[in-house]
Design a protein around this motif. Structure first.
Motif, mmCIF file in Angstrom:
data_model
loop_
_atom_site.group_PDB
_atom_site.id
_atom_site.type_symbol
_atom_site.label_atom_id
_atom_site.label_comp_id
_atom_site.label_asym_id
_atom_site.label_seq_id
_atom_site.Cartn_x
_atom_site.Cartn_y
_atom_site.Cartn_z
ATOM 1 N N PRO A 154 0.818 -1.214 0.000
ATOM 2 C CA PRO A 154 0.000 0.000 0.000
ATOM 3 C C PRO A 154 0.851 1.263 0.000
ATOM 4 O O PRO A 154 2.083 1.205 0.063
ATOM 5 N N GLN A 175 -1.630 -0.542 -4.885
ATOM 6 C CA GLN A 175 -2.747 0.395 -4.978
ATOM 7 C C GLN A 175 -2.790 1.006 -6.370
ATOM 8 O O GLN A 175 -1.774 1.119 -7.049
ATOM 9 N N THR A 197 -3.968 -4.307 -9.046
ATOM 10 C CA THR A 197 -4.123 -3.102 -8.228
ATOM 11 C C THR A 197 -5.570 -2.981 -7.752
ATOM 12 O O THR A 197 -6.504 -3.427 -8.421
ATOM 13 N N THR A 227 -7.688 0.666 -2.470
ATOM 14 C CA THR A 227 -7.116 0.765 -1.124
ATOM 15 C C THR A 227 -6.668 -0.619 -0.651
ATOM 16 O O THR A 227 -7.192 -1.640 -1.102
ATOM 17 N N LEU A 228 -5.691 -0.617 0.258
ATOM 18 C CA LEU A 228 -5.209 -1.853 0.866
ATOM 19 C C LEU A 228 -5.202 -1.679 2.384
ATOM 20 O O LEU A 228 -4.921 -0.586 2.886
ATOM 21 N N GLN A 254 -11.583 3.311 -8.219
ATOM 22 C CA GLN A 254 -11.086 4.366 -7.341
ATOM 23 C C GLN A 254 -12.192 5.366 -7.004
ATOM 24 O O GLN A 254 -12.295 5.843 -5.874
ATOM 25 N N LEU A 305 -6.316 6.045 -0.216
ATOM 26 C CA LEU A 305 -6.167 5.762 -1.646
ATOM 27 C C LEU A 305 -4.718 5.836 -2.110
ATOM 28 O O LEU A 305 -4.416 5.482 -3.247
#
Length: 320
Positions: free
Chosen positions: A138, A169, A194, A197-198, A263, A284
């Protein structure tokens, strides 16, 4: 009265006033309640997120959903969330008990102090892996020296037919060094995806060893090396869930004209959860200015005059 359902005193006042006097607009609500219009807009954003108000047709005025319908549905959702949380707590209780029992038998968590110690341990694991290496990365783009040091180790592992899967991300797609690294690894057989968010930085090796940060907010402090089968299995399940939602690096995360991209959906959900521009940007992995530009673009596409209206319009169109 309605705080347990996620409403502040201002949110509740706006909602009750809209029920009692449905003809009031934003300015009228502000005057009636003796608050700023900005407070009314924030309350409307919250009420929209809780499905307690809706628009009467495209471009129409907001109206409150009847309490018997809106609040009852909200109460049901809150009760369901509580039930889920209770199950999560019970699962956590079981995991803690498992950890405590296992710890009595063997050392299940090794504390790796400092980023250099973590890198050395990752080098060792990369050299000895035999089945699979999984990772979450992230935040901002990785330093060039980190990418350069990882490349030969990953290449050697791939030659041994070790499967490598990485989740980054979406913001990493804007970093040339990360993109170049992912493409080089893809050419050798590595897989990368991707997501917006992580949850944290994480590495899992051979489905038996997991490295997680000591403090997710300060990854340079070091990591915990976990070996408990129960804990590693839980982290594996988390990885697989996120992996399924990811977009392969070779594909574009772009959106069709009639829908939101991942996103954008993540940003709307973060706003609905009460995040500010700054906290949404951290989630993000982008700048606050980028978040503001993204939200401005969303309101323009949806022909909305506010974030609240943008969220309502996106929901009305079935985009989220």
């Amino acid at each position: 009265m309605l705080e347990a359902l996620g409403l502040s005193a201002t949110d509740e006042s706006v909602y009750l006033t809209m029920i009692a006097q449905p003809t009031l607009d934003v300015a009228g609500l502000a005057d009636h309640l003796h608050i700023d219009q900005s407070q009314v807009h924030r309350a409307l954003d919250t009420l929209a997120g809780l499905a307690l108000i809706r628009l009467d047709g495209p471009g129409g005025t907001a109206r409150a959903v009847r309490p018997k319908t809106g609040l009852a549905a909200l109460l049901t959702r809150v009760e369901a969330d509580i039930a889920v949380r209770q199950r999560q707590i019970e699962a956590a209780r079981t995991a803690i008990a498992d950890l405590a029992t296992t710890h009595e038998q063997q050392e299940v968590a090794i504390r790796l102090e400092g980023i250099e110690t973590v890198r050395e341990r990752l080098d060792e694991l990369a050299r000895t892996a035999t089945v699979e290496c999984l990772s979450f990365t992230p935040g901002v783009a990785q330093p060039t020296d980190t990418l350069q040091s990882e490349a030969p180790l990953n290449a050697a592992a791939l030659e041994r037919t070790v499967r490598i899967r990485n989740v980054y991300q979406d913001s990493f797609r804007n970093d040339p060094a990360t993109l170049a690294h992912a493409r080089r690894m893809a050419a050798l057989g590595s897989e990368s995806r991707t997501v917006p968010t992580l949850p944290m930085r994480m590495v899992i090796v051979d489905r038996s060893i997991a490295l997680t940060p000591i403090d997710p907010q300060q990854p340079r402090l070091g990591a915990l090396e976990l070996r408990s089968p129960g804990l590693v299995a839980a982290l594996l399940a988390l990885f697989e869930q996120v992996w399924e939602q990811g977009i392969p690096f070779g594909d574009s995360p772009g959106k069709p004209s009639t829908a939101l991209g991942p996103q954008e959906k993540a940003l709307l959900r973060l706003y609905a959860a009460g995040h500010t521009d700054e906290s949404a940007a951290r989630q993000l992995g982008v700048s606050a200015r980028s978040v503001q530009r993204l939200m401005n673009s969303l309101t323009d596409r949806l022909q909305a005059s506010s974030r609240f209206q943008a969220g309502v319009e996106a929901a009305r169109r079935g985009w989220i």
